[in-house]
Write a protein that holds these residues in place. Structure first.
Motif, mmCIF file in Angstrom:
data_model
loop_
_atom_site.group_PDB
_atom_site.id
_atom_site.type_symbol
_atom_site.label_atom_id
_atom_site.label_comp_id
_atom_site.label_asym_id
_atom_site.label_seq_id
_atom_site.Cartn_x
_atom_site.Cartn_y
_atom_site.Cartn_z
ATOM 1 N N ARG A 89 0.721 -0.888 -0.264
ATOM 2 C CA ARG A 89 -0.327 0.009 -0.094
ATOM 3 C C ARG A 89 1.227 2.068 0.030
ATOM 4 N NH1 ARG A 89 -5.471 1.983 1.231
ATOM 5 N NH2 ARG A 89 -5.605 -0.948 2.179
ATOM 6 N N LEU A 90 2.037 0.918 0.517
ATOM 7 C CA LEU A 90 2.775 2.492 0.897
ATOM 8 C C LEU A 90 4.425 2.525 0.078
ATOM 9 C CD1 LEU A 90 3.390 2.839 4.511
ATOM 10 C CD2 LEU A 90 1.299 2.957 3.522
ATOM 11 N N HIS A 91 3.555 1.322 -1.318
ATOM 12 C CA HIS A 91 4.982 1.474 -2.505
ATOM 13 C C HIS A 91 6.294 1.985 -1.331
ATOM 14 C CE1 HIS A 91 1.707 1.986 -4.827
ATOM 15 N NE2 HIS A 91 1.467 3.019 -4.323
ATOM 16 N N ILE A 92 6.404 0.933 -0.402
ATOM 17 C CA ILE A 92 8.053 0.550 -0.198
ATOM 18 C C ILE A 92 8.464 0.297 -1.084
ATOM 19 C CG2 ILE A 92 9.029 -0.616 1.336
ATOM 20 C CD1 ILE A 92 7.730 1.441 2.245
ATOM 21 N N ALA A 113 2.345 3.130 9.909
ATOM 22 C CA ALA A 113 3.310 2.832 9.650
ATOM 23 C C ALA A 113 3.886 3.636 8.510
ATOM 24 C CB ALA A 113 3.789 1.531 8.620
ATOM 25 N N GLN A 114 2.963 4.042 7.969
ATOM 26 C CA GLN A 114 2.852 5.808 7.007
ATOM 27 C C GLN A 114 4.271 6.550 7.707
ATOM 28 O OE1 GLN A 114 -1.310 6.738 5.087
ATOM 29 N NE2 GLN A 114 -0.043 7.862 3.173
ATOM 30 N N ILE A 115 3.406 7.631 8.889
ATOM 31 C CA ILE A 115 3.706 8.527 9.540
ATOM 32 C C ILE A 115 5.350 8.077 9.875
ATOM 33 C CG2 ILE A 115 4.438 9.087 12.485
ATOM 34 C CD1 ILE A 115 1.535 8.943 12.368
ATOM 35 N N ILE A 116 6.139 6.849 9.910
ATOM 36 C CA ILE A 116 7.134 6.251 10.358
ATOM 37 C C ILE A 116 8.414 6.143 8.906
ATOM 38 C CG2 ILE A 116 8.766 4.550 10.377
ATOM 39 C CD1 ILE A 116 6.796 3.545 12.363
ATOM 40 N N TRP A 117 7.168 5.525 7.647
ATOM 41 C CA TRP A 117 8.408 5.901 6.607
ATOM 42 C C TRP A 117 8.601 7.476 5.766
ATOM 43 C CZ3 TRP A 117 11.091 2.673 4.696
ATOM 44 C CH2 TRP A 117 11.163 0.802 4.746
#
Length: 263
Positions: free
Chosen positions: A159-162, A239-243
């Motif tokens: 979802r976050l395209h890591i 996770a979005q905040i962290i990345w």
């Protein structure tokens, strides 16, 4: 012995509602003796989630691979434990056609939940069975296991395209459906991280402190097993905040995630 009523009380204490969408990873052995074993466990969860869905991972990634690109929903054995092996072939559940990360779903809208999984081009794509737990405010229980078994976090990565999470060289997989029809997947990208010495899931425990701090995970007990009670939306948002603050890949070693990334 853990009874159905014990499981009902446990789920209530975890804040699970009867209409929740719930998935889990579970070491049955860690719990202790369960009334009617794995089937009794599934019966209890399914009955409690009478207006929701009970989603049991029945993954086959170990056997459905580039050298053996074939998945038969009716016979391919899961590779992740007793609960998965029992759930996969129960007639009251609907097993998805995802070739490597299938789930078996119990509940009134089970068939709708798994619809279209044969079109997946990766293990946990946005819109897929696992990823949709975000939109549905779903829950994840880790019973007797930790975040290294938390498959939902692969859906967060997608979802976050890591970057550096999917193999850049795809292959197609033949899928045999419930009626025996043969289907072919789109070009499929397995999990792969060039910068890591193993699957990144081994490093998902790096998130533990952040999830606790942000209220994404609480803890409970079922029998002898420690249980992580995880909120899919809160884990994703954390996770979005962290990345957004990260200047390196946070899941390729056991190096802790800096607290300033989430505090």
């Amino acid at each position: 012995m853990i009874t159905k009523n014990d499981i009902f009380e446990f789920l209530k204490n975890c804040g699970i509602k009867h209409d929740d969408k719930l998935t889990l990873h579970c070491s049955l052995r860690s719990i202790g003796k369960i009334e009617n074993g794995a089937d009794g466990f599934i019966d209890a969860f399914s009955e409690y989630l009478s207006d929701g869905l009970f989603i049991v991972p029945t993954h086959t990634w170990n056997s459905v691979c580039r050298s053996n690109p074939f998945y038969d929903v009716r016979s391919t054995m899961p590779c992740i434990g007793t609960l998965a092996r029992v759930a996969a072939f129960r007639t009251d559940g609907v097993r998805s056609l995802h070739p490597t990360h299938s789930v078996t779903v119990f509940g009134k809208s089970a068939a709708e939940w798994v619809e279209g999984e044969e079109h997946s081009a990766s293990p946990a794509p946005v819109g897929g069975c696992l990823s949709r737990l975000y939109e549905e405010s779903g829950k994840v229980l880790l019973i007797g296991v930790g975040h290294d078994k938390n498959t939902y976090l692969h859906a967060v990565d997608e979802r976050l395209h890591i970057p550096d999470r999917l193999n850049p060289e795809p292959f197609t997989i033949t899928i045999k459906d419930h009626e025996g029809n043969m289907l072919v997947s789109p070009p499929f990208h397995t999990h792969f991280t060039a910068a890591a010495d193993t699957c990144v899931s081994e490093y998902y425990p790096n998130y533990k402190d952040a999830f606790e701090y942000m209220g994404a995970v609480t803890y409970s007990q079922l029998g002898s097993a420690l249980v992580y009670c995880c909120d899919a939306r809160k884990m994703t948002d954390t996770a979005q905040i962290i990345w957004a603050k990260a200047d390196r890949d946070l899941c390729i070693s056991h190096e802790p995630i800096p607290a300033e990334y989430y505090r």
